[in-house]
Design a protein around this motif. Sequence first.
Motif, short mmCIF file in Angstrom:
data_model
loop_
_atom_site.label_atom_id
_atom_site.label_comp_id
_atom_site.label_asym_id
_atom_site.label_seq_id
_atom_site.Cartn_x
_atom_site.Cartn_y
_atom_site.Cartn_z
N ASN A 16 0.80 -1.23 0.00
CA ASN A 16 0.00 0.00 0.00
C ASN A 16 0.84 1.27 0.00
O ASN A 16 0.46 2.27 -0.64
CB ASN A 16 -0.94 0.01 1.21
CG ASN A 16 -1.98 -1.10 1.15
OD1 ASN A 16 -2.18 -1.72 0.11
ND2 ASN A 16 -2.63 -1.36 2.27
N ASN A 76 2.53 0.50 -4.57
CA ASN A 76 1.50 1.25 -5.29
C ASN A 76 1.90 2.69 -5.58
O ASN A 76 1.26 3.37 -6.39
CB ASN A 76 0.18 1.24 -4.51
CG ASN A 76 -0.58 -0.06 -4.66
OD1 ASN A 76 -0.41 -0.78 -5.65
ND2 ASN A 76 -1.43 -0.38 -3.69
N ASN A 108 -4.30 -4.55 -4.30
CA ASN A 108 -4.82 -4.72 -2.95
C ASN A 108 -4.41 -6.08 -2.40
O ASN A 108 -4.26 -7.04 -3.16
CB ASN A 108 -6.35 -4.61 -2.93
CG ASN A 108 -6.82 -3.20 -3.25
OD1 ASN A 108 -6.54 -2.27 -2.52
ND2 ASN A 108 -7.52 -3.05 -4.37
N HIS A 111 -5.12 -9.16 0.56
CA HIS A 111 -5.95 -9.77 1.60
C HIS A 111 -5.28 -11.07 1.99
O HIS A 111 -4.62 -11.72 1.17
CB HIS A 111 -7.40 -9.97 1.15
CG HIS A 111 -7.57 -10.72 -0.14
ND1 HIS A 111 -8.51 -11.69 -0.32
CD2 HIS A 111 -6.90 -10.66 -1.32
CE1 HIS A 111 -8.44 -12.18 -1.54
NE2 HIS A 111 -7.47 -11.57 -2.17
N CYS A 169 -10.38 -7.05 0.97
CA CYS A 169 -9.12 -6.33 0.80
C CYS A 169 -8.73 -5.63 2.10
O CYS A 169 -9.59 -5.08 2.81
CB CYS A 169 -9.25 -5.29 -0.32
SG CYS A 169 -9.45 -6.02 -1.94
N ASN A 170 -7.44 -5.69 2.41
CA ASN A 170 -6.85 -5.06 3.60
C ASN A 170 -7.24 -5.75 4.92
O ASN A 170 -7.03 -5.19 6.00
CB ASN A 170 -7.20 -3.57 3.68
CG ASN A 170 -6.53 -2.77 2.58
OD1 ASN A 170 -5.39 -3.05 2.21
ND2 ASN A 170 -7.23 -1.79 2.03
#
Length: 441
Positions: free
Chosen positions: A40, A44, A58, A60, A101-102
């Motif tokens: 992140n 990115n 993203n 996960h 995601c995340n």
Amino acid sequence: MKNIPGGRAHVLIPANEEIDLAEQMRMALRIMVTCFIYNNDIFNLITKYTQYGYPDFNVHAGMDYGEYIEYEIDDTVNESEFTSIGAVANNAAKIQSFSPCNYVYILDRYYNELPPDLRESFSELTNDEVEELKPKLKSSKVYKAKYNHILTEKEFEEISKDLEDIKTAVNEEANKLDISEMSFEEVNTKLDFSRLSRKVNKKTTAGVLCADIRGFTKLFNKSDSNLEDLSYIMQQIYDTMGETVNEQFGTKVQYQGDRVVAVFNDFKGSEDYRLRLLKTGMKLNEAIQGLNDNPDISEKLSNHKLRIGIGCSIGQIIATRLGMRSYKDNIILSEAADSADICEERYAENNKIVIGKQFYDEIKSEDGNKNLEYQILRDNFTAISTTGYYECSLTFSEFLKKVEEKQLEKASKIAKNSLSLGVLTNSAGESARVGVRPWRP
């Protein structure tokens, strides 16, 4: 790092008996959170990539704790490949695919070993959230946490500081990367990953196959007491998968636990790659079911049955090999690979082969009179409701029998038509006109 199947990394963190287990759980979570921060806040934001306007990546994650067996897959055909056998890896992969995601999902075996302060960061999934996971797992509670709510602010700052050198190195590497130095060569023979790299890639028309043993994760005892038995069974499965793919001149991309991904590229002198792809699916369907007749396997499975789900797709693919030093993974990039994955993961029920509409339309467009095999395939793939996907349960023996029946039926029709026209055709295809003459003694 076990391997990198597409956009997923499988990471194995062995326990150390000399370190307190709760602290090891904290360390493992810290590694996981570091991956989120790297993606992140560093990857990115790489200037060279952001200029293209692509959407952000993203992350996960899924984590579990338990016993496993380190295993070197040697299916006697392909290059050996390291993996681990045990519910711990299978469970982590299953819950990861469902986590948003995340977010990090963990199972109760992991949660129960966490120090109290970290347990407070996680909450149990609601009944609605866990409903989709129930068919995939044995009775286990699943917990969730957003990655930036797990560690303390101080720990986050420490990780970000530790990543400064990585950030500099990654940006320098990105700036050195010259896309013009990357080649995408056509393939004229059976695809071979051994000489591929970041700079040397292959581009070809191919079929992609994803085949997964259904419900295998649930065969592991929660105590991991049957690891040895299931390790033996996995060797039989790997041997079967490797040999079957090779028989049809396919190329194994990766084993992913109890799953295989393979490609069947179009090259001169080979049978139609689409037929090789589907014949492999039918052979795997038959061979995996056939393992159930092995008394040793049946005993080790406690009379449970092995079942397989298969997804197939076709299209242009890019094949490459990525990684560091000797730790490199075969990778395929294409819409066809994504489609085959969806066919297998979402739609293939037990002992079924699933294809998408594009592939089915190609099968329909082939002249079934010229190639009876396509006619059999067209007749035996049926629509799955209104999903746009089609399924078939044929084994290879059943397929061959249907082809033989069609050949006899076709030969019979030709013979009848010939007789009605007063024409006979011999085995060489030569015709002779005949007529009915009166009999004379």
